[in-house]
Design a protein around this motif. Structure first.
Motif, PDB file in Angstrom:
ATOM      1  N   ASN A 148     -22.191   1.829   1.171  1.00 33.10           N
ATOM      2  CA  ASN A 148     -23.089   1.413   0.505  1.00 33.10           C
ATOM      3  C   ASN A 148     -23.759   0.252  -0.090  1.00 33.10           C
ATOM      4  O   ASN A 148     -22.691  -0.527  -0.429  1.00 33.10           O
ATOM      5  CB  ASN A 148     -23.434   2.693  -0.347  1.00 33.10           C
ATOM      6  CG  ASN A 148     -23.866   3.872   0.060  1.00 33.10           C
ATOM      7  OD1 ASN A 148     -23.651   4.349   1.251  1.00 33.10           O
ATOM      8  ND2 ASN A 148     -24.188   5.024  -0.765  1.00 33.10           N
TER       9      ASN A 148
ATOM     10  N   GLU B 188       0.825  -1.238  -0.123  1.00 35.79           N
ATOM     11  CA  GLU B 188      -0.035  -0.126  -0.042  1.00 35.79           C
ATOM     12  C   GLU B 188       1.052   1.190  -0.072  1.00 35.79           C
ATOM     13  O   GLU B 188       1.868   1.365   0.546  1.00 35.79           O
ATOM     14  CB  GLU B 188      -0.924   0.098   1.184  1.00 35.79           C
ATOM     15  CG  GLU B 188      -1.590   1.300   1.484  1.00 35.79           C
ATOM     16  CD  GLU B 188      -2.410   1.962   0.431  1.00 35.79           C
ATOM     17  OE1 GLU B 188      -3.098   1.088  -0.274  1.00 35.79           O
ATOM     18  OE2 GLU B 188      -2.338   3.112   0.335  1.00 35.79           O
ATOM     19  N   ARG B 189       0.428   2.051  -0.746  1.00 36.76           N
ATOM     20  CA  ARG B 189       1.140   3.278  -1.015  1.00 36.76           C
ATOM     21  C   ARG B 189       1.246   4.425   0.066  1.00 36.76           C
ATOM     22  O   ARG B 189       1.990   5.037   0.571  1.00 36.76           O
ATOM     23  CB  ARG B 189       1.013   4.239  -2.329  1.00 36.76           C
ATOM     24  CG  ARG B 189      -0.241   4.822  -2.084  1.00 36.76           C
ATOM     25  CD  ARG B 189      -0.768   5.415  -3.431  1.00 36.76           C
ATOM     26  NE  ARG B 189      -2.209   5.602  -3.467  1.00 36.76           N
ATOM     27  CZ  ARG B 189      -2.685   6.229  -4.638  1.00 36.76           C
ATOM     28  NH1 ARG B 189      -2.196   7.077  -5.398  1.00 36.76           N
ATOM     29  NH2 ARG B 189      -4.002   6.580  -4.535  1.00 36.76           N
TER      30      ARG B 189
ATOM     31  N   PHE C  42       3.525   0.625  -5.788  1.00 39.17           N
ATOM     32  CA  PHE C  42       3.892  -0.318  -7.147  1.00 39.17           C
ATOM     33  C   PHE C  42       4.234   0.508  -8.269  1.00 39.17           C
ATOM     34  O   PHE C  42       3.512   1.494  -8.389  1.00 39.17           O
ATOM     35  CB  PHE C  42       2.409  -0.939  -7.360  1.00 39.17           C
ATOM     36  CG  PHE C  42       2.511  -1.693  -8.701  1.00 39.17           C
ATOM     37  CD1 PHE C  42       3.155  -2.853  -8.808  1.00 39.17           C
ATOM     38  CD2 PHE C  42       1.989  -0.998  -9.712  1.00 39.17           C
ATOM     39  CE1 PHE C  42       3.214  -3.273 -10.278  1.00 39.17           C
ATOM     40  CE2 PHE C  42       1.825  -1.594 -11.150  1.00 39.17           C
ATOM     41  CZ  PHE C  42       2.600  -2.797 -11.348  1.00 39.17           C
TER      42      PHE C  42
ATOM     43  N   MET D  69     -19.177   0.393  -1.748  1.00 39.86           N
ATOM     44  CA  MET D  69     -18.198  -0.455  -0.854  1.00 39.86           C
ATOM     45  C   MET D  69     -18.624  -1.962  -0.357  1.00 39.86           C
ATOM     46  O   MET D  69     -17.843  -2.622  -0.317  1.00 39.86           O
ATOM     47  CB  MET D  69     -17.709   0.310   0.132  1.00 39.86           C
ATOM     48  CG  MET D  69     -16.438   1.456  -0.250  1.00 39.86           C
ATOM     49  SD  MET D  69     -15.820   2.182   0.969  1.00 39.86           S
ATOM     50  CE  MET D  69     -16.978   3.696   1.057  1.00 39.86           C
TER      51      MET D  69
ATOM     52  N   ARG E  72     -18.992  -0.552  -7.612  1.00 39.77           N
ATOM     53  CA  ARG E  72     -18.049  -0.122  -6.972  1.00 39.77           C
ATOM     54  C   ARG E  72     -18.279   0.315  -5.818  1.00 39.77           C
ATOM     55  O   ARG E  72     -17.266   0.510  -4.738  1.00 39.77           O
ATOM     56  CB  ARG E  72     -17.450   1.061  -8.050  1.00 39.77           C
ATOM     57  CG  ARG E  72     -18.229   2.325  -7.679  1.00 39.77           C
ATOM     58  CD  ARG E  72     -18.453   3.380  -8.389  1.00 39.77           C
ATOM     59  NE  ARG E  72     -19.448   4.251  -7.992  1.00 39.77           N
ATOM     60  CZ  ARG E  72     -19.439   5.549  -7.479  1.00 39.77           C
ATOM     61  NH1 ARG E  72     -18.238   5.940  -6.968  1.00 39.77           N
ATOM     62  NH2 ARG E  72     -20.569   6.117  -6.940  1.00 39.77           N
TER      63      ARG E  72
ATOM     64  N   THR F  99     -10.133   5.036  -0.486  1.00 39.39           N
ATOM     65  CA  THR F  99     -11.024   6.003  -0.746  1.00 39.39           C
ATOM     66  C   THR F  99     -11.800   6.101   0.567  1.00 39.39           C
ATOM     67  O   THR F  99     -12.372   7.262   0.881  1.00 39.39           O
ATOM     68  CB  THR F  99     -12.032   5.454  -1.901  1.00 39.39           C
ATOM     69  OG1 THR F  99     -11.140   5.322  -2.916  1.00 39.39           O
ATOM     70  CG2 THR F  99     -12.870   6.672  -1.934  1.00 39.39           C
TER      71      THR F  99
ATOM     72  N   SER G 261     -19.129   6.142   4.116  1.00 40.79           N
ATOM     73  CA  SER G 261     -20.508   5.555   3.996  1.00 40.79           C
ATOM     74  C   SER G 261     -20.320   4.142   3.444  1.00 40.79           C
ATOM     75  O   SER G 261     -19.973   4.212   2.033  1.00 40.79           O
ATOM     76  CB  SER G 261     -21.736   6.093   3.498  1.00 40.79           C
ATOM     77  OG  SER G 261     -22.829   5.160   3.550  1.00 40.79           O
TER      78      SER G 261
HETATM   79  C1  FAD Z   1     -16.492  11.082  -3.806  1.00 41.72           C
HETATM   80  C2  FAD Z   1     -16.977   9.671  -3.804  1.00 41.72           C
HETATM   81  C3  FAD Z   1     -18.238   9.178  -3.135  1.00 41.72           C
HETATM   82  C4  FAD Z   1     -18.679   8.038  -2.979  1.00 41.72           C
HETATM   83  N1  FAD Z   1     -19.627   7.728  -2.302  1.00 41.72           N
HETATM   84  C5  FAD Z   1     -19.691   6.236  -2.062  1.00 41.72           C
HETATM   85  C6  FAD Z   1     -20.779   5.928  -0.932  1.00 41.72           C
HETATM   86  O1  FAD Z   1     -21.523   7.011  -0.691  1.00 41.72           O
HETATM   87  N2  FAD Z   1     -20.797   4.805  -0.566  1.00 41.72           N
HETATM   88  C7  FAD Z   1     -19.958   3.724  -1.036  1.00 41.72           C
HETATM   89  O2  FAD Z   1     -20.106   2.489  -0.820  1.00 41.72           O
HETATM   90  N3  FAD Z   1     -19.158   4.015  -2.127  1.00 41.72           N
HETATM   91  C8  FAD Z   1     -18.933   5.215  -2.478  1.00 41.72           C
HETATM   92  N4  FAD Z   1     -17.961   5.594  -3.355  1.00 41.72           N
HETATM   93  C9  FAD Z   1     -17.137   4.531  -4.107  1.00 41.72           C
HETATM   94  C10 FAD Z   1     -16.356   3.894  -2.969  1.00 41.72           C
HETATM   95  O3  FAD Z   1     -15.831   4.581  -2.088  1.00 41.72           O
HETATM   96  C11 FAD Z   1     -15.042   3.330  -3.699  1.00 41.72           C
HETATM   97  O4  FAD Z   1     -15.523   2.796  -5.076  1.00 41.72           O
HETATM   98  C12 FAD Z   1     -14.287   2.255  -3.069  1.00 41.72           C
HETATM   99  O5  FAD Z   1     -13.991   2.913  -1.754  1.00 41.72           O
HETATM  100  C13 FAD Z   1     -13.092   1.645  -3.816  1.00 41.72           C
HETATM  101  O6  FAD Z   1     -12.306   0.853  -3.022  1.00 41.72           O
HETATM  102  P1  FAD Z   1     -11.150   0.164  -3.801  1.00 41.72           P
HETATM  103  O7  FAD Z   1     -10.434  -0.437  -2.567  1.00 41.72           O
HETATM  104  O8  FAD Z   1     -11.669  -0.761  -4.896  1.00 41.72           O
HETATM  105  O9  FAD Z   1     -10.161   1.266  -4.290  1.00 41.72           O
HETATM  106  P2  FAD Z   1      -9.460   2.331  -3.654  1.00 41.72           P
HETATM  107  O10 FAD Z   1     -10.246   3.018  -2.660  1.00 41.72           O
HETATM  108  O11 FAD Z   1      -9.103   3.259  -4.761  1.00 41.72           O
HETATM  109  O12 FAD Z   1      -8.137   1.809  -3.170  1.00 41.72           O
HETATM  110  C14 FAD Z   1      -7.127   1.505  -3.943  1.00 41.72           C
HETATM  111  C15 FAD Z   1      -5.831   1.221  -3.026  1.00 41.72           C
HETATM  112  O13 FAD Z   1      -4.801   0.889  -3.551  1.00 41.72           O
HETATM  113  C16 FAD Z   1      -3.569   2.181  -3.289  1.00 41.72           C
HETATM  114  N5  FAD Z   1      -3.104   2.175  -4.497  1.00 41.72           N
HETATM  115  C17 FAD Z   1      -3.382   2.597  -5.625  1.00 41.72           C
HETATM  116  N6  FAD Z   1      -2.443   2.658  -6.428  1.00 41.72           N
HETATM  117  C18 FAD Z   1      -1.183   2.278  -5.841  1.00 41.72           C
HETATM  118  C19 FAD Z   1      -0.033   1.908  -6.365  1.00 41.72           C
HETATM  119  N7  FAD Z   1       0.437   2.188  -7.453  1.00 41.72           N
HETATM  120  N8  FAD Z   1       0.878   1.346  -5.284  1.00 41.72           N
HETATM  121  C20 FAD Z   1       0.437   1.268  -4.104  1.00 41.72           C
HETATM  122  N9  FAD Z   1      -0.834   1.337  -3.588  1.00 41.72           N
HETATM  123  C21 FAD Z   1      -1.665   1.680  -4.745  1.00 41.72           C
HETATM  124  C22 FAD Z   1      -4.440   3.268  -2.874  1.00 41.72           C
HETATM  125  O14 FAD Z   1      -3.494   4.182  -1.911  1.00 41.72           O
HETATM  126  C23 FAD Z   1      -5.633   2.637  -2.237  1.00 41.72           C
HETATM  127  O15 FAD Z   1      -5.419   2.317  -0.577  1.00 41.72           O
HETATM  128  C24 FAD Z   1     -17.716   6.852  -3.467  1.00 41.72           C
HETATM  129  C25 FAD Z   1     -16.436   7.311  -3.969  1.00 41.72           C
HETATM  130  C26 FAD Z   1     -15.983   8.494  -4.349  1.00 41.72           C
HETATM  131  C27 FAD Z   1     -14.776   8.849  -4.675  1.00 41.72           C
END
Ligand code: FAD
Length: 420
Positions: free
Chosen positions: A64, A46-47, A144, A366, A364, A54, A62
């Protein structure tokens, strides 16, 4: 563009594991947890210096999509590790039902309403505890950087951190970077909505404020432990996989935040900024092309998928500009969407799975995101144990293991019949 040539050099191999999870957002956390609990030696990269992505760095507080937001919503379609995380957060005082989506009841362990509010600081701690209890090895503050690929297989990945450039070897790699960085660098095909007919969802800078009165019984607000999370300035027309766009978006949003706060203080003069998200919230970037891509028809019909590993009942928030609610209990996520079409020893987790844009916009969120990622981690461990490539995995065995771990892998057929 002018270029320079980087000289070739020997890179030290600093770690090896059965399963390497790249990215520690909610997807990476669930994938690593599932892989480690299934007996695979698991390393998570993790970076940032903390977990959550997110959810914590982006202050999106939240979860959802534990069930459909509107009727038919009598079936909870996400359980398993995601529910366990909610239960642990609840026990630590870091989760509650909130009123943003109109749910006004109390919460009890083992069950979740459509959306669950959480305290991002508690999530950081509880997430870390759960991963350490499962024996996941962590490499934090580690970016990464690249993948060394031979044919269709990743041989090693290269990372950068304070110690320099390092190599890491795994048997199966899980791309949980959100942006699909691992697959993109390894040369896999992906889709991104930057063409003439599609637009990426906007980025939003989230922030948290204290000093607001507790929400009234019927007031819609994202709130926990005396603190309210607000959707702050949004920036459109920017791509989160482009460093220049990211810089512009951060500057624009952070400059606009002062105005947002001033407006809020007109209503609540005591409002005090607790934190602006360290990272602007990036909703959408790359979707990696998998063995199957969830279609619009799959989303609308909710038809059964033989290799389903999770269910998304979350609405599509931005379907041609409208929030569209599913008229069924949820659409099933086929295992084949987690398998990149172009790579043999990689699985996808979280928001970069293979899906059309509306399917992505639902899954997408959570709760379904965590369910999908639990399946990715469990599948990675099963690949290691069985010596099979992800494309050749025994899917019924994976489905059985997920069910044994408390996950919902498909819409229960008897419930589907009732709704139809
Ligand atoms: C403004 C906004 C509102 C939203 N509203 C909601 C909501 O109300 N409810 C809900 O459930 N979802 C909501 N979402 C969507 C949800 O938050 C995200 O889709 C979800 O958190 C994505 O999780 P993930 O682990 O797939 O990706 P990410 O949260 O993007 O996690 C990726 C991880 O990988 C790490 N990473 C990335 N690239 C590298 C690299 N090259 N090297 C090392 N580490 C790296 C990052 O630091 C991060 O920790 C919202 C999103 C946003 C942006």
């Amino acid at each position: 563009m002018r270029t320079v040539r980087e000289p070739a050099r020997e890179i030290p191999v600093v770690a090896e594991a059965d399963v390497i999870v790249v990215g520690g957002g909610v997807a990476g956390m669930m994938a690593a947890l599932a892989a480690a609990r299934a007996g695979a030696s698991t390393l998570l990269i993790e970076r940032y210096g903390f977990l959550g992505g997110t959810a914590t760095a982006g202050l999106m507080t939240s979860f959802n999509g534990f069930r459909n937001e509107h009727a038919p919503n009598h079936v909870q379609t996400v359980r398993g590790l995601a529910q366990e995380l909610v239960d642990r957060l609840l026990a630590a005082g870091g989760a509650c039902a909130h009123t943003q989506h109109g749910y006004f009841g109390p919460m009890k362990p083992g069950e979740s309403p459509y959306a669950v509010s959480f305290d991002p600081e508690v999530l950081k701690q509880v997430g870390l505890e759960m991963l350490q209890e499962a024996g996941v090895r962590l490499m934090l503050h580690t970016l990464f950087a690249d993948a060394l690929v031979q044919g269709r297989e990743i041989q090693a990945i290269l990372v950068e951190n304070k110690s320099g450039r390092q190599a890491i070897l795994g048997q199966v790699y899980v791309d949980a970077t959100g942006d699909g960085d691992l697959c993109a660098r390894a040369g896999a095909r992906y889709e991104i909505a930057t063409g003439a007919d599609q637009r990426l969802m906007r980025m939003t800078l989230m922030y948290r404020v204290a000093g607001l009165p507790d929400p009234a019984a019927d007031e819609r607000r994202l709130w926990i432990n005396g603190i309210t999370t607000k959707w702050g300035p949004g920036v459109g027309g920017v791509d989160g996989s482009n460093a220049e766009d990211l810089t512009r978006a951060e500057i624009e949003a952070n400059r606009a935040l002062r105005e947002h706060l001033a407006k809020l203080r007109e209503q609540y003069p005591q409002a005090t900024l607790v934190a602006a998200a360290p990272m602007i919230g990036i909703r959408e970037t790359r979707r990696i092309v998998g063995l199957y891509t969830i279609s619009e028809e799959d989303v609308q019909s909710g038809r059964p998928q033989p290799d389903s590993i999770a269910v998304s009942s979350n609405p599509v928030p931005n379907y041609y500009g409208q929030r569209v609610f599913l008229e069924h209990l949820g659409f099933e996520i086929p295992y084949r969407c987690l398998v990149p079409a172009d790579l043999d020893n990689v699985l996808l987790a979280g928001r970069c799975i293979s899906a059309c844009q509306p399917a992505f916009q639902s899954a997408r969120s959570m709760a379904p995101n965590m369910a999908i990622s639990q399946a990715s981690g469990a599948a990675a461990a099963l690949c290691v144990r069985s010596g099979r490539r992800p494309a050749d995995l025994d899917v019924p065995k994976l489905q059985m293991q997920l069910e044994a771990a408390g996950a919902v892998v498909r819409v229960p057929p008897e419930e589907r019949a009732q709704v139809e």
